[in-house]
Enzyme design. Sequence first.
Site, PDB file in Angstrom:
ATOM      1  N   SER A 157       0.948  -1.153   0.040  1.00  0.00           N
ATOM      2  CA  SER A 157      -0.010   0.159  -0.131  1.00  0.00           C
ATOM      3  C   SER A 157       0.769   1.586   0.141  1.00  0.00           C
ATOM      4  CB  SER A 157      -0.904   0.027   1.304  1.00  0.00           C
ATOM      5  OG  SER A 157      -0.223   0.157   2.450  1.00  0.00           O
TER       6      SER A 157
ATOM      7  N   SER B 276       3.553  -4.166   2.695  1.00  0.00           N
ATOM      8  CA  SER B 276       3.190  -2.798   2.200  1.00  0.00           C
ATOM      9  C   SER B 276       4.747  -1.763   2.402  1.00  0.00           C
ATOM     10  CB  SER B 276       2.054  -2.012   3.030  1.00  0.00           C
ATOM     11  OG  SER B 276       1.025  -2.523   2.248  1.00  0.00           O
TER      12      SER B 276
HETATM   13  N1  GLN Z   1      -1.360  -6.226   0.560  1.00  0.00           N
HETATM   14  C1  GLN Z   1      -1.809  -6.580   1.696  1.00  0.00           C
HETATM   15  C2  GLN Z   1      -3.160  -6.138   1.969  1.00  0.00           C
HETATM   16  O1  GLN Z   1      -3.816  -5.820   1.189  1.00  0.00           O
HETATM   17  C3  GLN Z   1      -0.735  -5.945   2.852  1.00  0.00           C
HETATM   18  C4  GLN Z   1      -1.099  -4.492   2.937  1.00  0.00           C
HETATM   19  C5  GLN Z   1      -0.233  -3.605   4.036  1.00  0.00           C
HETATM   20  O2  GLN Z   1       0.706  -4.130   4.208  1.00  0.00           O
HETATM   21  N2  GLN Z   1      -0.625  -2.615   4.425  1.00  0.00           N
HETATM   22  O3  GLN Z   1      -3.776  -6.462   3.174  1.00  0.00           O
END
Ligand code: GLN
Length: 491
Positions: A158, A182
Amino acid sequence: MTDLTSLTLAEARKGLADKTFTSLELTDAHLGAIEAARVLNAFVMETPDQARSMAKAADERIAKGDAGPLAGVPLGIKDLFATKGVRTTACSKILGNFVPTYESTVTSQLWRDGAVMLGKLNNDEFAMGSANETSCFGPVGNPWRREGSNTTLVPGGSSGGSASAVAALLCMGATATDTGGSIRQPAALTATVGIKPTYGRCSRWGIVAFASSLDQAGPIARSVRDAAMLLRSMAGHDPKDTTSADIAVPDYEAAIGKSVKGMRIGIPKEYRLDGMPAEIEKLWEAGAAWLKAAGAELVEVSLPHTKYALPAYYIVAPAEASSNLARYDGVRYGLREQGKNVIELYENTRAEGFGAEVRRRVMIGTYVLSAGYYDAYYLRAQKVRTLIKKDFEDCFARGVDAILTPATPSAAFGIGEKGGADPVEMYLNDIFTVTVNMAGLPGIAVPAGKDGQGLPLGLQLIGRPFDEETLFSLGEVIEQAAGRFTPTRWW
Ligand code: GLN
């Protein structure tokens, strides 16, 4: 003078100390770069006035000989961090024009150490996503493109704004957060360095919560050394976060260049996925060879519960999210959609304020926590989580110092290319990263090479709890061997 935006943080620190340039000049150079790169949509809020006044204050401190460790270096801040007096939205419509009256602990420590804020960076809505496509401000462009192609690719997510801005030389470093990958996944897709420290290393106070038992803050930076410098300021015990660890923060930079001779590096056989692109396999082998050449010993290890990590994560994370996001009801802050009564006001506000992916997570989370399904899903996922953690503990108990894996299963992909019909296609991006959050361990992503289309690929190193230093030492060996990668400017 060389272009000030192309310096690393460590080089900028020297230039500032030697009075080769001022923080105001360095800040202005980056503000200019941001203006010229609006097509990337990396920043959702630019704060040039604040940046210039912080830069002037830094210049005064430098002149007085009272400079903090990050004096005068301009940074970008993920829009998940509360910044006092500056709009903070988690890139969700539901937060509207929310302006916090407080500063997150992590950002306040960066300002304490003299850093300059350039603005707020785009991210997936409430940090839910792997491509920065769920943001209410729209997707972010990756400064990298496939050779000979004009297609705009995602920077990962993210923390897509953070990765894109650092890679495009719009800021010298950025804050980011990592719940399931993320920090590491966007770093890998943009040839930047990202470290998710041990759970508890950085305070979560003042960071918009996604899944509180998994969320951690960390930096995205231009080099391993820069990441070490940033993490030192971001980390530390905070009585306002009961999960923050009361453990002294070492001088991470001292780990750079330290010998890795004799270290035991685990290569987990379960990460060798069926159908893994040959390029990823090759990169992984190259990484192992570089560490071996630096004197480390490679050992095959087994993390047998890896195959359950992704399904368990996509139960635990939505469960916690559904609880954390209950506070957005249209009454206390942000968006309010009226209704006949208060229940309708809640419903209208939440239906209008949350995007599709966030609504999906709230529904999944509420379902797995509901009385009839709690044992079958949530409780079971928690048990799996314990087993995943034990896999790592067994591995470290055998004398393994760190584990080497690919960071992502592929290079960057096109905007709109993945997850449209089936969200699981997007969730698969996190295959190598979620285990680390489930176990609370530190993990670093370091650029290690390119694929056949000229796109960057990264490797991940996973460490023992609170042993980020080993990751910096090993990460720098990979950086030295692979070299640094910069995209060709097209924006
Ligand atoms: N891609 C993962 C999710 O959508 C991790 C997102 C993150 O680490 N904030 O939950």
